[in-house]
Design a protein around this motif. Structure first.
Motif, short mmCIF file in Angstrom:
data_model
loop_
_atom_site.label_atom_id
_atom_site.label_comp_id
_atom_site.label_asym_id
_atom_site.label_seq_id
_atom_site.Cartn_x
_atom_site.Cartn_y
_atom_site.Cartn_z
N ALA A 1 0.83 -1.21 0.00
CA ALA A 1 0.00 0.00 0.00
C ALA A 1 0.87 1.26 0.00
CB ALA A 1 -0.92 0.00 1.21
N ASN A 2 1.95 1.23 0.75
CA ASN A 2 2.87 2.38 0.78
C ASN A 2 3.53 2.59 -0.57
OD1 ASN A 2 2.37 3.10 3.44
ND2 ASN A 2 3.99 1.80 4.26
N LYS A 3 3.86 1.49 -1.23
CA LYS A 3 4.48 1.59 -2.55
C LYS A 3 3.51 2.25 -3.54
CE LYS A 3 6.85 -2.00 -3.69
NZ LYS A 3 8.23 -1.47 -3.53
N LEU A 4 2.22 1.89 -3.43
CA LEU A 4 1.21 2.42 -4.35
C LEU A 4 0.92 3.90 -4.10
CD1 LEU A 4 -1.31 -0.58 -4.37
CD2 LEU A 4 0.31 0.06 -6.17
N THR A 5 1.12 4.36 -2.86
CA THR A 5 0.80 5.76 -2.53
C THR A 5 2.05 6.63 -2.46
OG1 THR A 5 0.87 5.26 -0.15
CG2 THR A 5 -1.27 5.08 -1.25
N ALA A 6 3.20 6.09 -2.87
CA ALA A 6 4.47 6.81 -2.74
C ALA A 6 4.46 8.14 -3.49
CB ALA A 6 5.62 5.95 -3.23
N GLY A 7 3.70 8.24 -4.58
CA GLY A 7 3.69 9.45 -5.38
C GLY A 7 2.70 10.50 -4.93
N THR A 8 1.84 10.17 -3.94
CA THR A 8 0.86 11.14 -3.46
C THR A 8 1.53 12.12 -2.50
OG1 THR A 8 0.21 9.82 -1.53
CG2 THR A 8 -0.91 9.35 -3.63
#
Length: 276
Positions: free
Chosen positions: A176-183
């Motif tokens: 989940a952290n990898k998926l939201t890294a760009g936010t």
């Protein structure tokens, strides 16, 4: 809201935001000491609502390692934030202080020696009789040494019991952290996680029994979110037990992020308290 950079006695810089600065003639302001993993900007809604309710200024500052404030030292201790709080209080001529989470721990330790008249804290991350533990820091450091910031952040989030996501299995939270890294939130979490871990270690290093907190101001308000992690209430209960003049409130329906959400019931509780 106005902003300025102020100098500290050690030559550092603190980024200070003042809401309701035009109300300074109505009395001294309230200084807000922010939590870990957030910046002063996250308290904008809270500061605006509290200033309006009080009819007085509310001052929030970026602690070191955030915004345009000086970097946080590698050998950071709570004393650094206590000295910075002293500088902000003097610069704003404020004697009332509110601390949230880690900022609450800073405020509780600081108010034993600084000229604080009224002190309010929400979920202060203070360690009393070893109420705060961080066995997870070893795993966090292994992940950062391996360059795996997604996993390191997941370990930190689970260790702090930060929000509902922290209850996810470590592997799923890492993804989940990898998926939201760009936010914007993901970027902020990564920027602040190293300061956050230093701060947790500083809290544990400053652990003490409840009795020294007898030096706190007579008027001390302790608020704990009903849905916040249980360890906040453990230390708060011990401090309240020895402070005969303190008030202890459980904010029903609120979690650890209750301050950032700024519900009306919290603003009313605080404005009534700071109004004397």
């Amino acid at each position: 809201m106005t902003s300025e950079n102020i100098k500290t006695p050690d030559g550092g810089t603190l980024e200070l935001f003042s809401t309701g600065a035009e109300l300074a003639s109505a009395g001294s302001g309230v200084v807000v000491v922010p939590a870990s993993m957030v910046t002063a900007a996250d308290y904008t809604k809270f500061a605006q609502k509290l200033s309006a309710a009080l009819g007085r200024p509310v001052h929030t500052f970026n602690r070191r390692g955030r915004g345009s404030s000086s970097p946080q030292a590698e050998d950071y201790t709570l004393d650094s934030d206590i000295r910075d709080l002293d500088a902000v209080m003097k610069h704003t001529s404020s004697t009332d202080v509110f601390g949230h989470s880690f900022g609450g721990a800073v405020a509780l330790h600081a108010a034993r020696t600084l000229p604080v008249e009224r002190l309010a804290v929400y979920d202060p991350a203070v360690s009393v009789n070893h109420s705060v533990k961080a066995d997870w820091t070893t795993e966090y450091e292994r992940a950062t040494a391996a360059g795996d910031d997604d996993r390191a952040l997941a370990v930190l989030q689970r260790g702090l019991e930060a929000g509902t996501r922290s209850r996810m299995p470590l592997s799923m939270l890492t993804i989940a952290n990898k998926l939201t890294a760009g936010t914007s939130e993901g970027k902020q979490q990564r920027e602040l996680m190293r300061t956050g871990v230093r701060e947790i270690k500083a809290i544990i290093a400053a652990d003490m029994p409840a009795e020294p907190f007898l030096e706190l101001p007579l008027e001390t308000l302790i608020i704990v979110g009903e849905k916040s992690p249980a360890y906040f209430g453990v230390a708060c209960g011990q401090i309240h037990d020895i402070l005969t003049g303190s008030s202890y409130t459980i904010l029903h329906g609120a979690g650890h992020d209750g301050v950032l959400r700024a519900p009306d019931k919290l603003i009313t509780e605080l404005s009534d308290f700071f109004a004397g």
